[in-house]
Design an enzyme around this catalytic site. Structure first.
Site, PDB file in Angstrom:
ATOM      1  N   CYS A  87      46.821  47.411  91.494  1.00 43.48           N
ATOM      2  CA  CYS A  87      45.403  47.105  91.316  1.00 43.48           C
ATOM      3  C   CYS A  87      44.546  47.981  92.239  1.00 43.48           C
ATOM      4  O   CYS A  87      44.377  49.158  91.976  1.00 43.48           O
ATOM      5  CB  CYS A  87      45.165  45.614  91.519  1.00 43.48           C
ATOM      6  SG  CYS A  87      43.561  45.029  90.906  1.00 43.48           S
ATOM      7  N   HIS A 196      49.560  42.696  88.527  1.00 42.15           N
ATOM      8  CA  HIS A 196      50.127  42.352  89.835  1.00 42.15           C
ATOM      9  C   HIS A 196      51.568  41.848  89.731  1.00 42.15           C
ATOM     10  O   HIS A 196      51.813  40.647  89.589  1.00 42.15           O
ATOM     11  CB  HIS A 196      49.280  41.252  90.487  1.00 42.15           C
ATOM     12  CG  HIS A 196      47.969  41.718  91.016  1.00 42.15           C
ATOM     13  ND1 HIS A 196      47.735  41.929  92.356  1.00 42.15           N
ATOM     14  CD2 HIS A 196      46.808  42.007  90.381  1.00 42.15           C
ATOM     15  CE1 HIS A 196      46.484  42.323  92.537  1.00 42.15           C
ATOM     16  NE2 HIS A 196      45.902  42.384  91.355  1.00 42.15           N
ATOM     17  N   GLU A 198      53.702  41.397  92.013  1.00 41.82           N
ATOM     18  CA  GLU A 198      54.067  40.521  93.134  1.00 41.82           C
ATOM     19  C   GLU A 198      53.759  39.057  92.850  1.00 41.82           C
ATOM     20  O   GLU A 198      54.218  38.172  93.581  1.00 41.82           O
ATOM     21  CB  GLU A 198      53.364  40.978  94.428  1.00 41.82           C
ATOM     22  CG  GLU A 198      51.895  40.632  94.560  1.00 41.82           C
ATOM     23  CD  GLU A 198      50.947  41.545  93.816  1.00 41.82           C
ATOM     24  OE1 GLU A 198      49.737  41.499  94.101  1.00 41.82           O
ATOM     25  OE2 GLU A 198      51.405  42.314  92.939  1.00 41.82           O
TER      26      GLU A 198
END
Length: 233
Positions: A87, A196, A198
């Site tokens: 991002c 994302h 994660e």
């Protein structure tokens, strides 16, 4: 010896702790790095996390791209170290010219968050080798400046040379040209994407999938891919 993945904190970073946790979940040692230093602390790979570095002044990622530690990141990337930009980190990589093109305000001028379907286009990078080309994955997306742009020549080059790493499927959430969600450099060690990974590493806390709510763990393979790439060197 344990692989060390460094995660850089910039003023305004939001997701560095999540990225550190993802590195640990993959089996690496997570190392906190600071934007104002020149010390990479002996890490084997680097993550530039999501957030709003320096308040997104000038352009998203523009100031972070010239912060002290980025000179070390650029040097390490040019020598082949795996670098992942998520991002805001993708925006930094574009601003630092480690990846082509740029990221602008979403086409609809609104911040968006959704569980986003992606297609893996390049599975031969340091961060995607645990996937296969054509895999469809679900990764959370949250951004306001995620529209990928490039001139016609650059767009033809990244398409022709296989530098598109991920493409949006189902819906293009931000107006990115050619539905591009993520890119790799020619060498394959630097990858940037707007969604994302994660946030998709543990069942019960990830995105919704067709199997069950919050069951998505596709993001973990980004980090295990980095370990696999480093172990094969």
């Amino acid at each position: 010896m344990t692989t060390k993945i460094g995660v850089i904190t910039f003023p305004g970073s939001l997701d560095e702790r999540d990225a550190q946790r993802a590195a640990r979940m993959a089996g690496a040692e997570a190392v906190a790095l600071w934007h104002g230093e020149h010390d990479l602390k002996g890490v084997d790979a680097i993550v530039l996390p999501g957030g709003f570095s320096y308040g997104d002044y000038l352009r998203a990622g523009a100031i972070a791209a010239v912060s002290p530690i980025m000179s070390e990141v650029i040097d390490a990337a040019n020598k082949g170290m795996p670098v992942l930009g998520i991002c805001n980190g993708f925006q930094m990589l574009a601003e630092a010219h480690l990846l082509p093109g740029g990221l602008i305000r979403n086409a609809h001028q609104q911040f968006i968050r959704r569980d986003q379907a992606l297609r893996v286009e390049n599975a031969n990078t340091a961060w995607t080798n645990e996937f296969s080309a054509g895999d469809e994955i679900i990764i959370p997306l949250k951004n306001g400046d995620g529209g990928f742009i490039a001139d016609d020549e650059t767009l033809k080059r990244v398409e022709g040379e296989g530098q598109v790493a991920f493409r949006y499927i189902g819906v293009n959430p931000n107006g990115s040209l050619n539905d591009i969600a993520g890119l790799t450099n020619e060498r394959g060690n630097v990858v940037g994407l707007m969604p994302h990974p994660e946030h998709a590493i543990e069942a019960g806390f990830g995105p919704d999938t067709s199997e069950a709510m919050r069951s998505g763990v596709d993001g973990l393979r980004f980090f295990t891919s980095a370990l696999k790439a480093l172990q094969s060197v």
